[in-house]
Design an enzyme around this catalytic site. Structure first.
Site, PDB file in Angstrom:
ATOM      1  N   GLY A  77       0.784  -1.231   0.000  1.00  0.00           N
ATOM      2  CA  GLY A  77       0.000   0.000   0.000  1.00  0.00           C
ATOM      3  C   GLY A  77       0.815   1.279   0.000  1.00  0.00           C
ATOM      4  O   GLY A  77       0.245   2.376   0.011  1.00  0.00           O
ATOM      5  N   TYR A 104      -2.413   1.190 -11.853  1.00  0.00           N
ATOM      6  CA  TYR A 104      -2.998   2.401 -12.438  1.00  0.00           C
ATOM      7  C   TYR A 104      -4.433   2.175 -12.904  1.00  0.00           C
ATOM      8  O   TYR A 104      -5.257   3.093 -12.869  1.00  0.00           O
ATOM      9  CB  TYR A 104      -2.129   2.910 -13.578  1.00  0.00           C
ATOM     10  CG  TYR A 104      -0.753   3.333 -13.137  1.00  0.00           C
ATOM     11  CD1 TYR A 104      -0.559   4.132 -12.011  1.00  0.00           C
ATOM     12  CD2 TYR A 104       0.380   2.917 -13.831  1.00  0.00           C
ATOM     13  CE1 TYR A 104       0.708   4.512 -11.589  1.00  0.00           C
ATOM     14  CE2 TYR A 104       1.654   3.301 -13.421  1.00  0.00           C
ATOM     15  CZ  TYR A 104       1.807   4.091 -12.305  1.00  0.00           C
ATOM     16  OH  TYR A 104       3.066   4.471 -11.886  1.00  0.00           O
ATOM     17  N   LYS A 105      -4.748   0.967 -13.333  1.00  0.00           N
ATOM     18  CA  LYS A 105      -6.125   0.675 -13.759  1.00  0.00           C
ATOM     19  C   LYS A 105      -7.106   0.832 -12.601  1.00  0.00           C
ATOM     20  O   LYS A 105      -8.273   1.172 -12.819  1.00  0.00           O
ATOM     21  CB  LYS A 105      -6.210  -0.736 -14.341  1.00  0.00           C
ATOM     22  CG  LYS A 105      -5.665  -0.831 -15.752  1.00  0.00           C
ATOM     23  CD  LYS A 105      -5.799  -2.245 -16.299  1.00  0.00           C
ATOM     24  CE  LYS A 105      -5.298  -2.329 -17.726  1.00  0.00           C
ATOM     25  NZ  LYS A 105      -5.364  -3.699 -18.264  1.00  0.00           N
TER      26      LYS A 105
END
Length: 148
Positions: free
Chosen positions: A94, A130-131
């Site tokens: 994360g 990024y998606k």
């Protein structure tokens, strides 16, 4: 605990190490010609051309986002994400999301209309990351550059 903060001149050696680590991952280690002296001048000289934030854990930098400002004749002021790097041993926890979200926040606070960046077509982990943000990935534009 991971802390995200603005990068300082004292953080540049760790930043350069992360840049080298990324170059190795991208199979382009021989293409890194940047130096600590160049980064000091370009980031902290009279006319800084980049900014960066770092992810820190236990007083150790484990990631960074390096950005600069560009101008689009179609869109106006944009923040350009030059590199988002998390050291290999800390990926998938994360930290990249924290850095990415803070970079977006920096752009919004500065009145930018959006953020741009590049990703290698074979870097599936990054593409999938990024998606999750519904990022548009354009196939029709070719990247061009000149080296001086």
């Amino acid at each position: 605990m991971t802390t995200i903060r603005q990068g300082t001149k004292e953080d540049l050696p760790a930043a350069l190490e992360l840049i080298r680590e990324l170059a190795i991952y991208e199979k382009a280690e021989d293409q890194v010609s940047n130096t600590l002296e160049m980064m000091e001048q370009d980031g902290f000289g009279d006319h800084p051309v980049f900014g960066f934030i770092v992810a820190e854990e236990n007083n150790k930098i484990v990631g960074m986002s390096m950005y600069y400002w560009r101008y689009s004749t179609w869109k106006g002021k944009r923040i350009y994400l030059e590199d988002l790097i998390v050291t290999e041993s800390r990926r998938g926890l994360g930290i990249g999301k924290l850095l990415f979200d803070e970079t977006i926040a920096i752009g919004k606070a500065a009145g930018a209309t959006g953020m741009m960046w590049q990703v290698l077509d074979w870097n599936e982990p990054a593409i999938n990351f990024y998606k999750k943000y519904n990022a548009k990935m354009e196939e029709e534009w070719l990247n061009c550059h000149l080296d001086f």
